[in-house]
Motif scaffolding. Structure first.
Motif, PDB file in Angstrom:
ATOM      1  N   GLN A 113       0.827  -1.199   0.000  1.00  0.00           N
ATOM      2  CA  GLN A 113       0.000   0.000   0.000  1.00  0.00           C
ATOM      3  C   GLN A 113       0.871   1.261   0.000  1.00  0.00           C
ATOM      4  O   GLN A 113       0.555   2.238  -0.680  1.00  0.00           O
ATOM      5  N   ALA A 143       0.999   4.020  -2.909  1.00  0.00           N
ATOM      6  CA  ALA A 143       0.763   5.427  -2.579  1.00  0.00           C
ATOM      7  C   ALA A 143       1.918   6.304  -3.046  1.00  0.00           C
ATOM      8  O   ALA A 143       1.711   7.380  -3.619  1.00  0.00           O
ATOM      9  N   THR A 154      -2.601   6.850   4.600  1.00  0.00           N
ATOM     10  CA  THR A 154      -2.142   5.520   4.198  1.00  0.00           C
ATOM     11  C   THR A 154      -1.209   4.940   5.262  1.00  0.00           C
ATOM     12  O   THR A 154      -1.216   3.750   5.526  1.00  0.00           O
TER      13      THR A 154
END
Length: 184
Positions: free
Chosen positions: A134, A138, A181
């Protein structure tokens, strides 16, 4: 007649790239011409071509030079301040590197990929329990968005009905998204 100055090849390349970078920042890719670079350094066109081969190779070297500058900036920031990470990316691309990267890509040049932002991902992941994939996604999306902003950002914002939004608004948004995030 001005006496000829012999420079170390590394020093000559550095001076040529710095001159090309100034031209890029002030006039865009079109301003980075071998003759203009040579004039800024006080050398001949042949000397520029001796060190870089031709304009296309000079532009490729200039893009890599920008990548080195970006890595140096990011190393100074570390992984602690997300706003500074976003700002560092934006600052380099605002100096003409966005247009240069896009122009080289359109001409067929492809970067083999150096993992330039892997240290940023590592630093961001080191701070807590986050999904590395992730964070990588990002950071890649951030890089893509920030890199394209100087070239098409205003048009893309207007396409979403953001008539009054600025690059600064977009950078603040990216900072917030990256912080979320990371669970910060």
């Amino acid at each position: 007649m001005t006496p000829r100055v012999r420079r170390d090849p590394a020093e000559a390349r550095r001076l040529i790239l710095e001159a090309a970078e100034r031209l890029l920042a002030t006039g865009g890719v079109a301003a980075v011409q071998v003759r203009a670079v040579a004039a800024r350094v006080g050398i001949t066109d042949a000397a520029v071509n001796h060190h870089f081969g031709n304009r296309d190779r000079l532009l490729e070297a200039l893009l890599k030079h920008g990548g080195v500058r970006l890595k140096e900036r990011l190393e100074k920031v570390g992984g602690d301040d997300i706003g500074q990470i976003v700002g560092s990316l934006a600052a380099v691309y605002a100096d003409g590197y966005a247009e240069l990267a896009l122009a080289l890509h359109q001409s067929g040049w492809r970067d083999p990929g150096s993992g330039m932002l892997s240290p940023v991902v590592d630093a961001l992941c080191a701070r807590g329990q986050v999904d590395r994939r992730q964070v990588q996604l990002a950071v890649a999306a951030l890089h893509q968005g920030v890199a394209l902003d100087p070239v098409v950002g205003a048009e893309f914002r207007r396409s979403a009905g953001l008539e009054d939004a600025t690059s600064a608004d977009t950078l603040a948004w990216w900072t917030e998204v990256l912080a979320r995030t990371l669970g910060r």
